[in-house]
Design a protein around this motif. Sequence first.
Motif, PDB file in Angstrom:
ATOM      1  N   SER A 133       0.826  -1.207   0.000  1.00  0.00           N
ATOM      2  CA  SER A 133       0.000   0.000   0.000  1.00  0.00           C
ATOM      3  C   SER A 133       0.865   1.263   0.000  1.00  0.00           C
ATOM      4  N   ALA A 134       1.872   1.284   0.859  1.00  0.00           N
ATOM      5  CA  ALA A 134       2.767   2.451   0.918  1.00  0.00           C
ATOM      6  C   ALA A 134       3.515   2.631  -0.398  1.00  0.00           C
ATOM      7  N   GLY A 135       3.997   1.547  -0.968  1.00  0.00           N
ATOM      8  CA  GLY A 135       4.707   1.633  -2.246  1.00  0.00           C
ATOM      9  C   GLY A 135       3.820   2.141  -3.372  1.00  0.00           C
ATOM     10  N   ALA A 136       2.578   1.678  -3.395  1.00  0.00           N
ATOM     11  CA  ALA A 136       1.649   2.117  -4.444  1.00  0.00           C
ATOM     12  C   ALA A 136       1.347   3.605  -4.322  1.00  0.00           C
ATOM     13  N   VAL A 137       1.176   4.081  -3.102  1.00  0.00           N
ATOM     14  CA  VAL A 137       0.872   5.499  -2.906  1.00  0.00           C
ATOM     15  C   VAL A 137       2.099   6.359  -3.193  1.00  0.00           C
ATOM     16  N   LEU A 138       3.273   5.901  -2.805  1.00  0.00           N
ATOM     17  CA  LEU A 138       4.496   6.652  -3.110  1.00  0.00           C
ATOM     18  C   LEU A 138       4.752   6.723  -4.614  1.00  0.00           C
ATOM     19  N   ALA A 139       4.368   5.691  -5.353  1.00  0.00           N
ATOM     20  CA  ALA A 139       4.578   5.673  -6.805  1.00  0.00           C
ATOM     21  C   ALA A 139       3.470   6.384  -7.570  1.00  0.00           C
ATOM     22  N   PHE A 140       2.320   6.616  -6.937  1.00  0.00           N
ATOM     23  CA  PHE A 140       1.176   7.174  -7.661  1.00  0.00           C
ATOM     24  C   PHE A 140       1.459   8.530  -8.318  1.00  0.00           C
ATOM     25  N   PRO A 141       2.139   9.484  -7.666  1.00  0.00           N
ATOM     26  CA  PRO A 141       2.413  10.750  -8.363  1.00  0.00           C
ATOM     27  C   PRO A 141       3.231  10.567  -9.646  1.00  0.00           C
TER      28      PRO A 141
END
Length: 179
Positions: free
Chosen positions: A160-168
């Motif tokens: 979850s953290a990785g997906a949100v960090l990569a989203f931008p």
Amino acid sequence: MSRRRVPGRETDAAESNTRRTWYGYGQLTRTEKRGFGLFLHDTPRVFAEISVVSLPVLLFVMEYPADGWFDAKATALVAWTTAVVVGTLIRIGALHPVATPTPGWVTLSPRLLALRVPYFNAAIAVAIFGGLAVEGAVTGVGAGGTVGVGAGIGWAATVSAGAVLAFPRVADEWVSVVG
């Protein structure tokens, strides 16, 4: 406040502590917030954004059968909470998104809504059901149930953290393709 405009990004929120606040009937003003107050101010915005676009997978998880106290709902809560906290930290500028020089969270534009729905549903689904699979695999090889639950929770939080960090970064690429 920053006047640097990057398409699809809210750089002003990440580079400034000034936020718009409502003080009563018809009165809006700008106030300076610091630290935890800034985090508290921006959390509902990110929570609403992630929650609304993730409703399909979250509603599916609510109907998913429970096999014990550690089930899809537990991993969903971990993944969802982690996504909101990391997204808020990016929005206030405390964390920098990966693989992009531009700070800040992604704007709420219609062209980016088309990206958010599949992206967040897929990311949270992988975090939830991957966490269940990791828990089952770790517990199945003879490790204790607590170790398996910890591994499942760790998987859900990390994905979850990785997906949100990569989203931008994903959003930047989406804007460059879609326009």
